[in-house]
Design an enzyme around this catalytic site. Structure first.
Site, short mmCIF file in Angstrom:
data_model
loop_
_atom_site.label_atom_id
_atom_site.label_comp_id
_atom_site.label_asym_id
_atom_site.label_seq_id
_atom_site.Cartn_x
_atom_site.Cartn_y
_atom_site.Cartn_z
N HIS A 1 38.25 48.44 49.72
CA HIS A 1 39.01 47.98 50.95
C HIS A 1 40.55 48.01 50.75
O HIS A 1 41.10 48.22 49.78
CB HIS A 1 38.64 46.37 51.18
N ASP B 1 19.55 40.23 41.08
CA ASP B 1 19.62 40.16 39.77
C ASP B 1 19.80 38.65 39.38
O ASP B 1 20.90 38.03 39.53
CB ASP B 1 20.23 40.86 39.27
N SER C 1 35.02 43.57 44.03
CA SER C 1 35.29 44.58 45.26
C SER C 1 35.41 46.05 44.48
O SER C 1 36.38 46.01 43.75
CB SER C 1 36.38 44.45 45.94
#
Length: 443
Positions: free
Chosen positions: A248, A375, A390
């Protein structure tokens, strides 16, 4: 057999067949065949029809695409079995299918793109970026002998504007501004300010004001020229010497304005602790830049899909020594996948996730995937997706398919991801299909 009887029987069979098609489509059992397929050179795929009929399949470029392991321009096949396509070289081919060798069923355009493989990342990186100018983050009231004023606000400069030149001189460092303001103030000369706003250039005149408290000439603006943070490396492309990270765009923390990169670096970083995500409050990775760590690469671009630049070698702690295939967006399926990320120190680990939604995107758009952390080890450690995660690469069926981008604030186990092909395009190592085909035709 009587010709009229044969024609009537054929008509009845076709009527039954198309009724079968309509019923299967209504029940969702008939696959929707694509108008176009994309393959990387050397890779293959399957097209499933699940229709109990014979058909003729022809390829106008058997040197580009091979069907069922045969480089024939035309062949008879049973549509009850999947068609296996193998790509031989870059180019464009048309795959035509006719029922019983006569009734057109479908034409699929197959675009074969030059082979591309990259090494998945997952390493935590420190990010230092300097803007291509001086970013305005707010207005400052200067205390003068006649009252409080903000010369910058009076000149029409807004938070989020990027000052690139003063009096025609390009700015490289925020420390230059104080000296320029003092010189202009002493001689009572206005400054010609050149700035960018929404990618458009403007100019204005600004008269510095003398601050009675600080005993200095001021512009009445809060400004800065750099930012720093922590993120995750998504991929390294050794054949091209470039990388991609974050997934991003980097924005200024105060103005939320995208940072226009002047220069920057990514550095080795180590995770020291993690603040767990909770509903309504995203957590974060806490990390420090390693003093003895070397610079991993530079930063050349800051786009909607991350940061990109040059990198000379695969960074340490990689789980992969050799590049792996990447997937186009249409190859990504809902179901199990995994992400690579760091939760302690510098060790990259694999964690299970579920892809719960895949958006159909024919052009670059963010939020292509919705993923959910499944998980239990990662949930226990982080509560889900946290800031600093990210850019964590997402893998499915042995291919790199995307990167983690955002967390859902009210459901931190879930978040968005972007498709890897948009990051590869912004890195400059994958052309759009349209551009690639135009170049192939031109050559």
């Amino acid at each position: 057999m009587n010709p009229n009887l044969r024609n009537r029987m054929l008509g009845l069979f076709l009527a039954f067949f198309f009724c079968f098609l309509g019923t299967s489509a209504a029940e969702g059992r008939l696959p929707v065949l694509p108008d176009e397929l994309r393959l990387f050179q050397g890779q293959g795929t399957q097209i499933s029809f699940a229709l109990p009929v014979q058909a003729e399949v022809s390829v106008d470029r058997p040197d580009v695409v091979m069907v069922n392991g045969q480089a024939n321009p035309s062949m008879k096949v049973s549509l009850g079995h999947p068609l296996k396509l193998s790509s031989l070289r870059s180019g464009e081919a048309n795959l035509r299918m006719k029922l019983f060798g006569q009734i057109p069923l479908k034409t699929v355009k197959v675009n074969v793109i030059p082979d591309l493989k990259v090494i998945p990342g997952g390493q935590t990186i420190g990010v230092k970026v300097k803007s291509a100018g001086i970013l305005v983050v707010g207005h400052h009231q200067v205390v003068t002998d006649t009252g409080k004023v903000s010369p910058g606000e009076a000149a029409g400069i807004q938070a989020g504007d990027l000052i690139t030149h003063i009096n025609g001189m390009k700015l490289h460092d925020v420390r230059e501004v104080a000296e320029i303001a003092a010189e202009a103030g002493k001689h009572q000369r206005p400054l010609k300010i050149t700035y960018m706003r929404n990618e458009k250039e403007f100019t204005t005149s600004l008269n510095p004001a003398y601050d009675q408290q600080d005993r200095a000439w001021r512009l009445g603006l809060y400004i800065r020229d750099s930012a720093a943070g922590v993120g995750t490396l998504t991929f390294y492309a050794p054949d091209h010497g470039v990388y991609g990270a974050l997934g991003h765009i980097i924005t200024d923390m105060n103005t939320q304005t995208p940072i226009v990169v002047g220069s920057g670096q990514i550095l080795q970083s180590s995770v020291t602790s993690i603040s767990k995500s909770e509903s309504g409050e995203p957590g974060e990775k806490r990390a420090h830049f390693l003093k003895e760590g070397k610079t991993l690469g530079n930063i050349e671009r800051n786009t909607n899909f991350g940061i990109f630049g040059k990198m000379s070698q695969n960074p340490e702690h990689s789980l992969y020594e050799k590049p792996i295939p990447v997937a186009f967006s249409e190859e990504v399926k809902e179901g199990p996948a995994e992400i690579l990320t760091v939760v302690e120190g510098q060790r990259v680990e694999r964690f299970k996730v579920e892809i719960v939604h895949v958006s159909k995107q024919s052009a670059p758009e963010t939020k292509g995937l919705v993923i959910r952390i499944t998980d239990p080890r990662l949930v226990e450690k982080t509560g889900g997706i946290v800031q600093g995660m990210s850019g964590s690469p997402i893998l499915q069926n042995g291919k790199l398919i995307g990167a983690v981008t955002h967390v859902f604030v009210n459901d931190p186990k879930s978040g968005y991801g972007c498709f890897i092909e948009w990051m590869l395009q912004d890195a400059g190592i994958l052309q759009s299909t349209k551009d690639s085909m135009q170049n192939l035709k031109a050559s």
